[in-house]
Write a protein that holds these residues in place. Structure first.
Motif, PDB file in Angstrom:
ATOM      1  N   GLY A  94      -1.534   2.243  17.824  1.00 33.15           N
ATOM      2  CA  GLY A  94      -1.791   0.827  17.391  1.00 33.15           C
ATOM      3  C   GLY A  94      -2.570   0.919  15.947  1.00 33.15           C
ATOM      4  N   SER A  95      -2.691  -0.852  15.999  1.00 25.35           N
ATOM      5  CA  SER A  95      -2.923  -1.165  14.323  1.00 25.35           C
ATOM      6  C   SER A  95      -4.534  -1.497  14.292  1.00 25.35           C
ATOM      7  N   THR A  96      -5.067  -0.480  12.823  1.00 20.75           N
ATOM      8  CA  THR A  96      -6.475  -1.659  12.734  1.00 20.75           C
ATOM      9  C   THR A  96      -6.521  -1.579  11.263  1.00 20.75           C
ATOM     10  N   PRO A  97      -7.320  -1.964  10.882  1.00 18.88           N
ATOM     11  CA  PRO A  97      -7.656  -2.088   9.687  1.00 18.88           C
ATOM     12  C   PRO A  97      -7.367  -1.056   8.498  1.00 18.88           C
ATOM     13  N   GLU A  98      -7.948   0.154   8.163  1.00 20.02           N
ATOM     14  CA  GLU A  98      -7.458   1.534   8.039  1.00 20.02           C
ATOM     15  C   GLU A  98      -6.617   1.289   7.566  1.00 20.02           C
ATOM     16  N   VAL A  99      -5.258   1.446   9.174  1.00 17.98           N
ATOM     17  CA  VAL A  99      -4.066   1.921   9.096  1.00 17.98           C
ATOM     18  C   VAL A  99      -3.215   1.555   8.403  1.00 17.98           C
ATOM     19  N   GLU A 100      -4.021  -0.789   8.775  1.00 15.83           N
ATOM     20  CA  GLU A 100      -3.320  -0.828   7.543  1.00 15.83           C
ATOM     21  C   GLU A 100      -2.679  -0.900   6.675  1.00 15.83           C
ATOM     22  N   ALA A 101      -4.084  -0.790   6.010  1.00 18.53           N
ATOM     23  CA  ALA A 101      -4.006  -0.679   4.398  1.00 18.53           C
ATOM     24  C   ALA A 101      -3.926   0.521   4.230  1.00 18.53           C
ATOM     25  N   ARG A 102      -3.004   1.043   4.408  1.00 16.45           N
ATOM     26  CA  ARG A 102      -2.728   2.813   4.319  1.00 16.45           C
ATOM     27  C   ARG A 102      -1.091   2.430   3.813  1.00 16.45           C
ATOM     28  N   ILE A 103      -0.772   1.898   4.840  1.00 10.91           N
ATOM     29  CA  ILE A 103       0.431   2.123   5.185  1.00 10.91           C
ATOM     30  C   ILE A 103       0.878   0.747   3.932  1.00 10.91           C
ATOM     31  N   ARG A 104       0.187  -0.490   4.474  1.00  9.33           N
ATOM     32  CA  ARG A 104       0.592  -1.438   2.883  1.00  9.33           C
ATOM     33  C   ARG A 104       0.229  -0.870   1.355  1.00  9.33           C
ATOM     34  N   THR A 105      -1.073   0.041   1.336  1.00  6.37           N
ATOM     35  CA  THR A 105      -1.637   0.717  -0.641  1.00  6.37           C
ATOM     36  C   THR A 105       0.455   1.987  -0.492  1.00  6.37           C
ATOM     37  N   SER A 106       0.475   2.575   0.367  1.00  6.82           N
ATOM     38  CA  SER A 106       1.184   3.299   0.432  1.00  6.82           C
ATOM     39  C   SER A 106       2.985   2.824  -0.516  1.00  6.82           C
ATOM     40  N   VAL A 107       3.310   1.434   0.806  1.00  2.00           N
ATOM     41  CA  VAL A 107       4.486   0.583   0.060  1.00  2.00           C
ATOM     42  C   VAL A 107       4.319   0.124  -0.924  1.00  2.00           C
ATOM     43  N   GLN A 108       3.235  -1.000  -0.972  1.00  3.79           N
ATOM     44  CA  GLN A 108       3.285  -1.407  -2.116  1.00  3.79           C
ATOM     45  C   GLN A 108       3.539  -0.932  -3.922  1.00  3.79           C
ATOM     46  N   THR A 109       2.426   0.596  -3.801  1.00  2.76           N
ATOM     47  CA  THR A 109       2.466   0.700  -5.047  1.00  2.76           C
ATOM     48  C   THR A 109       3.807   1.731  -5.015  1.00  2.76           C
ATOM     49  N   CYS A 110       4.213   2.074  -4.104  1.00  2.00           N
ATOM     50  CA  CYS A 110       5.888   1.840  -4.483  1.00  2.00           C
ATOM     51  C   CYS A 110       7.156   1.046  -5.494  1.00  2.00           C
ATOM     52  N   LEU A 111       6.436  -0.252  -5.521  1.00  2.90           N
ATOM     53  CA  LEU A 111       7.340  -1.538  -6.559  1.00  2.90           C
ATOM     54  C   LEU A 111       7.671  -0.820  -7.537  1.00  2.90           C
ATOM     55  N   PRO A 112       6.359  -0.550  -8.450  1.00  4.73           N
ATOM     56  CA  PRO A 112       7.402  -0.638  -9.794  1.00  4.73           C
ATOM     57  C   PRO A 112       7.843   0.316 -10.209  1.00  4.73           C
ATOM     58  N   TYR A 113       8.556   1.490  -9.142  1.00  4.35           N
ATOM     59  CA  TYR A 113       9.161   2.454  -9.830  1.00  4.35           C
ATOM     60  C   TYR A 113      10.701   2.176  -9.263  1.00  4.35           C
ATOM     61  N   VAL A 114      10.740   1.067  -6.857  1.00  2.42           N
ATOM     62  CA  VAL A 114      11.764   0.223  -7.503  1.00  2.42           C
ATOM     63  C   VAL A 114      12.127   0.056  -8.584  1.00  2.42           C
ATOM     64  N   TYR A 115      11.695  -1.251  -8.759  1.00  2.00           N
ATOM     65  CA  TYR A 115      11.576  -2.246  -9.753  1.00  2.00           C
ATOM     66  C   TYR A 115      12.723  -1.877 -11.312  1.00  2.00           C
ATOM     67  N   ALA A 116      11.543  -0.050 -11.209  1.00  2.00           N
ATOM     68  CA  ALA A 116      11.980   0.119 -12.322  1.00  2.00           C
ATOM     69  C   ALA A 116      13.774   0.758 -12.210  1.00  2.00           C
ATOM     70  N   ILE A 117      13.653   1.194 -10.785  1.00  2.00           N
ATOM     71  CA  ILE A 117      15.448   1.882 -10.374  1.00  2.00           C
ATOM     72  C   ILE A 117      15.947   0.943 -10.825  1.00  2.00           C
ATOM     73  N   TRP A 118      15.904   0.052 -10.311  1.00  2.00           N
ATOM     74  CA  TRP A 118      16.954  -1.253 -10.161  1.00  2.00           C
ATOM     75  C   TRP A 118      17.311  -1.832 -11.948  1.00  2.00           C
ATOM     76  N   PHE A 119      16.821  -1.497 -12.278  1.00  2.05           N
ATOM     77  CA  PHE A 119      16.725  -1.707 -14.058  1.00  2.05           C
ATOM     78  C   PHE A 119      17.415  -0.827 -14.570  1.00  2.05           C
ATOM     79  N   LEU A 120      16.904   0.342 -14.559  1.00  2.10           N
ATOM     80  CA  LEU A 120      17.683   1.670 -14.758  1.00  2.10           C
ATOM     81  C   LEU A 120      18.879   1.607 -14.639  1.00  2.10           C
ATOM     82  N   VAL A 121      19.129   1.639 -13.214  1.00  2.00           N
ATOM     83  CA  VAL A 121      20.800   1.141 -13.116  1.00  2.00           C
ATOM     84  C   VAL A 121      21.331   0.605 -12.967  1.00  2.00           C
ATOM     85  N   LEU A 122      20.642  -1.293 -13.378  1.00  2.00           N
ATOM     86  CA  LEU A 122      22.238  -1.932 -14.393  1.00  2.00           C
ATOM     87  C   LEU A 122      21.811  -1.905 -15.968  1.00  2.00           C
TER      88      LEU A 122
END
Length: 244
Positions: A200-228
């Motif tokens: 089930g959900s806990t603040p610690e689990v939610e924070a780990r999930i969010r941090t893991s996904v959010q820290t990927c965003l700069p690299y996701v945006y970089a791929i979009w830019f580089l592919v274009l």
């Protein structure tokens, strides 16, 4: 020295038009499915959604993510095929080299698919390490060759100012590097999401999930830019004199 030969406009169905079609399809599916993965991840982060709904979003994200992985691998041999059918086909890209690139790319694709489907097994972890070796090697080679082509006036004896091609190679290499960084950033996601499903959900689990996904965003945006950027360079070919 390698001199450019004038090229006539291409009409109808032939090897060159098929190569262009394949390259365009890979570009569309790479960027389009990557956006689909990004959109699905937004629902995984919504802590107000019930866990089963978030699990469905995670399954959708995982399934769609196979498309950009395949397109990333095949983009290189399809690009080499395009170059082989261009003005330097006979002198610069012999067909044995094109076949070799395709064989190597398909072997890499086998590693990618096996890692994707059975990465949790003992053999899967070995395959995963081999895949990383291939990726790091390609980053070094592609960025190195691309930088050389952008700096040297006549790289490899080519007199048609192929700096656009060097930039495209470097952009592709950086896409691979960005993908590796996303993989590292997502390492905590699996265990955290598994804990969400089982306990089930806990603040610690939610924070780990969010941090893991959010820290990927700069690299996701970089791929979009580089592919274009790679698509723009491949279409416009700025500065080239090959078609003069």
């Amino acid at each position: 020295m390698i001199l450019a030969a004038p090229i006539e406009p291409v009409h109808g169905l032939n090897a060159y038009s098929l190569a262009i079609f394949l390259h365009i399809v890979l570009f569309v599916y790479w960027l389009g499915s990557d956006i689909g993965v990004f959109y699905s991840s937004r629902f995984i982060l919504k802590s107000d959604l019930p866990t089963p709904a978030r699990s469905v979003a995670a399954k959708i994200m995982h399934a769609v993510d196979m498309a950009p992985r395949i397109c990333l691998v095949l983009f290189l041999p399809s690009g080499v095929t395009l170059m082989a059918l261009g003005p330097f086909a006979e002198d610069y890209f012999p067909w044995w080299f094109v076949v070799l690139v395709w064989v190597a790319a398909l072997c890499w694709l086998v590693l990618v698919v096996y890692d994707y489907t059975k990465g949790a097994t003992a053999l899967g972890r070995i395959v995963q390490r081999l895949d990383l070796v291939v990726r790091y090697g390609l980053v070094v080679v592609l960025v190195g060759i691309g930088s050389y082509m952008m700096v040297v006036p006549e790289p490899f004896g080519v007199q048609t100012n192929p700096k656009w091609l060097g930039a495209k190679l470097a952009a592709y290499g950086l896409c691979i590097l960005a993908g590796v960084m996303i993989r590292w950033r997502l390492k905590p996601f699996g265990p955290a999401f598994g804990k969400l499903v089982s306990e089930g959900s806990t603040p610690e689990v939610e924070a780990r999930i969010r941090t893991s996904v959010q820290t990927c965003l700069p690299y996701v945006y970089a791929i979009w830019f580089l592919v274009l950027l790679a698509a723009f360079l491949g279409v416009v070919k700025p500065g080239t004199t090959a078609f003069g």
